[in-house]
Every structure is written in structure tokens, then in C-alpha cells.
Design a protein around this motif. Structure first.
Motif, PDB file in Angstrom:
ATOM      1  N   PHE A  98     -40.185 -65.032  26.935  1.00 44.66           N
ATOM      2  CA  PHE A  98     -39.944 -65.097  28.362  1.00 44.66           C
ATOM      3  C   PHE A  98     -39.983 -66.544  28.827  1.00 44.66           C
ATOM      4  O   PHE A  98     -40.667 -67.378  28.242  1.00 44.66           O
ATOM      5  CB  PHE A  98     -40.994 -64.293  29.123  1.00 44.66           C
ATOM      6  CG  PHE A  98     -40.930 -62.822  28.830  1.00 44.66           C
ATOM      7  CD1 PHE A  98     -40.012 -62.024  29.476  1.00 44.66           C
ATOM      8  CD2 PHE A  98     -41.797 -62.247  27.916  1.00 44.66           C
ATOM      9  CE1 PHE A  98     -39.960 -60.675  29.211  1.00 44.66           C
ATOM     10  CE2 PHE A  98     -41.736 -60.900  27.648  1.00 44.66           C
ATOM     11  CZ  PHE A  98     -40.811 -60.105  28.296  1.00 44.66           C
ATOM     12  N   LEU A  99     -39.279 -66.802  29.876  1.00 44.50           N
ATOM     13  CA  LEU A  99     -39.356 -68.103  30.514  1.00 44.50           C
ATOM     14  C   LEU A  99     -40.681 -68.212  31.262  1.00 44.50           C
ATOM     15  O   LEU A  99     -41.258 -67.190  31.660  1.00 44.50           O
ATOM     16  CB  LEU A  99     -38.183 -68.285  31.478  1.00 44.50           C
ATOM     17  CG  LEU A  99     -36.792 -68.251  30.849  1.00 44.50           C
ATOM     18  CD1 LEU A  99     -35.732 -68.272  31.937  1.00 44.50           C
ATOM     19  CD2 LEU A  99     -36.612 -69.413  29.880  1.00 44.50           C
ATOM     20  N   PRO A 100     -41.174 -69.441  31.462  1.00 48.56           N
ATOM     21  CA  PRO A 100     -42.474 -69.580  32.149  1.00 48.56           C
ATOM     22  C   PRO A 100     -42.489 -68.921  33.523  1.00 48.56           C
ATOM     23  O   PRO A 100     -43.501 -68.340  33.929  1.00 48.56           O
ATOM     24  CB  PRO A 100     -42.662 -71.094  32.264  1.00 48.56           C
ATOM     25  CG  PRO A 100     -41.828 -71.670  31.177  1.00 48.56           C
ATOM     26  CD  PRO A 100     -40.688 -70.727  30.977  1.00 48.56           C
ATOM     27  N   GLU A 101     -41.386 -68.961  34.262  1.00 49.91           N
ATOM     28  CA  GLU A 101     -41.399 -68.347  35.596  1.00 49.91           C
ATOM     29  C   GLU A 101     -41.396 -66.814  35.542  1.00 49.91           C
ATOM     30  O   GLU A 101     -41.656 -66.146  36.523  1.00 49.91           O
ATOM     31  CB  GLU A 101     -40.227 -68.849  36.444  1.00 49.91           C
ATOM     32  CG  GLU A 101     -38.866 -68.570  35.873  1.00 49.91           C
ATOM     33  CD  GLU A 101     -38.278 -69.735  35.065  1.00 49.91           C
ATOM     34  OE1 GLU A 101     -37.081 -69.680  34.818  1.00 49.91           O
ATOM     35  OE2 GLU A 101     -38.998 -70.671  34.694  1.00 49.91           O
ATOM     36  N   ASP A 102     -41.092 -66.221  34.351  1.00 50.24           N
ATOM     37  CA  ASP A 102     -41.086 -64.764  34.224  1.00 50.24           C
ATOM     38  C   ASP A 102     -42.398 -64.204  33.690  1.00 50.24           C
ATOM     39  O   ASP A 102     -42.555 -63.003  33.584  1.00 50.24           O
ATOM     40  CB  ASP A 102     -39.960 -64.332  33.271  1.00 50.24           C
ATOM     41  CG  ASP A 102     -38.590 -64.613  33.837  1.00 50.24           C
ATOM     42  OD1 ASP A 102     -38.471 -64.653  35.070  1.00 50.24           O
ATOM     43  OD2 ASP A 102     -37.648 -64.778  33.042  1.00 50.24           O
ATOM     44  N   GLU A 103     -43.351 -65.045  33.377  1.00 53.08           N
ATOM     45  CA  GLU A 103     -44.549 -64.600  32.675  1.00 53.08           C
ATOM     46  C   GLU A 103     -45.631 -64.060  33.583  1.00 53.08           C
ATOM     47  O   GLU A 103     -46.801 -64.136  33.241  1.00 53.08           O
ATOM     48  CB  GLU A 103     -45.104 -65.742  31.820  1.00 53.08           C
ATOM     49  CG  GLU A 103     -44.185 -66.075  30.690  1.00 53.08           C
ATOM     50  CD  GLU A 103     -44.895 -66.211  29.375  1.00 53.08           C
ATOM     51  OE1 GLU A 103     -46.132 -66.154  29.357  1.00 53.08           O
ATOM     52  OE2 GLU A 103     -44.209 -66.345  28.383  1.00 53.08           O
ATOM     53  N   GLY A 104     -45.333 -63.508  34.685  1.00 52.28           N
ATOM     54  CA  GLY A 104     -46.350 -62.838  35.492  1.00 52.28           C
ATOM     55  C   GLY A 104     -46.771 -63.584  36.720  1.00 52.28           C
ATOM     56  O   GLY A 104     -47.687 -63.142  37.405  1.00 52.28           O
ATOM     57  N   GLU A 105     -46.194 -64.681  37.016  1.00 56.50           N
ATOM     58  CA  GLU A 105     -46.556 -65.370  38.249  1.00 56.50           C
ATOM     59  C   GLU A 105     -45.888 -64.665  39.410  1.00 56.50           C
ATOM     60  O   GLU A 105     -44.689 -64.520  39.457  1.00 56.50           O
ATOM     61  CB  GLU A 105     -46.088 -66.823  38.207  1.00 56.50           C
ATOM     62  CG  GLU A 105     -46.795 -67.667  37.194  1.00 56.50           C
ATOM     63  CD  GLU A 105     -46.287 -69.087  37.200  1.00 56.50           C
ATOM     64  OE1 GLU A 105     -45.649 -69.497  38.177  1.00 56.50           O
ATOM     65  OE2 GLU A 105     -46.542 -69.789  36.214  1.00 56.50           O
TER      66      GLU A 105
END
Length: 110
Positions: A98-105
Motif C-alpha cells: 500500500f502507499l503510505p497515504e492508504d495505510e490507515g490514516e
């Protein structure tokens, strides 16, 4: 002929049409003038066949010979075909990236 005799209580017939006429009379499927409705009788027989009420049939006299010949031809044809290659396991995705922006933020203000 034994299974239709027992199932439909028609003891002897000369042709399929004769069988359907006798069966139609026996069950009361009659057209105007007292003629048996062979179409309705045939539909009932087909329905019984589809539902398994007529489980027995007679094999053709040369059925065993034809089955053996077909099996031999099938074996010869199958040995002449190339063996298909099995796909490797390496092509299966085992983990997602996953991209960092998709990781649960979660976004604020929603």
C-alpha cells in the motif's frame, strides 16, 4: 420393455405411437371424439424419464464393442497430445503493498 410395462400398465404394443395411444386412453388423456392425446401422453412419459421414474433401458447389441473401440481411440488421441504446463506459484500475489497515504490514516473533518 419391462420397466414401461410395470410403470404404465401397458402390456404389449407394436410401435411407440401404439404405446402412447394405449397409455393416453388408460390415463384419460383424450381429444374430441375419444381419440387419445398422444402429445400429452408423450410429455408425461418424458417427464417421468427426466425425474427418474423410468430407470431401466436396454443397451444396443453392439454397445460393448463400440465402447471398447471408443476407449481405444480416446487413449491413442490423448497420448498424442502434448502435456500442458502447470503455472508456477511465483505468479500468485501473496501480499499487497500500500502507499503510505492508504495505510490507515483517516482524514479529519469527515
Amino acid at each position: 420393455r419391462e420397466s414401461p410395462r410395470r410403470t404404465y400398465d401397458v402390456q404389449a404394443w407394436d410401435s411407440p405411437t401404439d404405446f402412447l395411444e394405449q397409455y393416453g386412453r388408460r390415463i384419460g388423456k383424450l381429444l374430441k371424439g375419444g381419440e387419445p392425446d398422444i402429445n400429452a401422453a408423450a410429455k408425461l412419459v418424458l417427464h417421468d424419464w427426466q425425474r427418474g421414474r423410468l430407470p431401466y433401458f436396454t443397451l444396443p447389441p453392439d454397445f460393448a464393442h463400440r465402447a471398447d473401440a471408443a476407449a481405444e481411440e480416446g487413449a491413442a488421441a490423448a497420448s498424442a497430445l502434448p502435456t500442458p504446463k502447470q503455472p508456477g506459484v511465483r505468479g500468485i500475489v501473496t501480499a499487497h503493498k500500500f502507499l503510505p497515504e492508504d495505510e490507515g490514516e483517516e482524514e479529519e473533518g469527515g
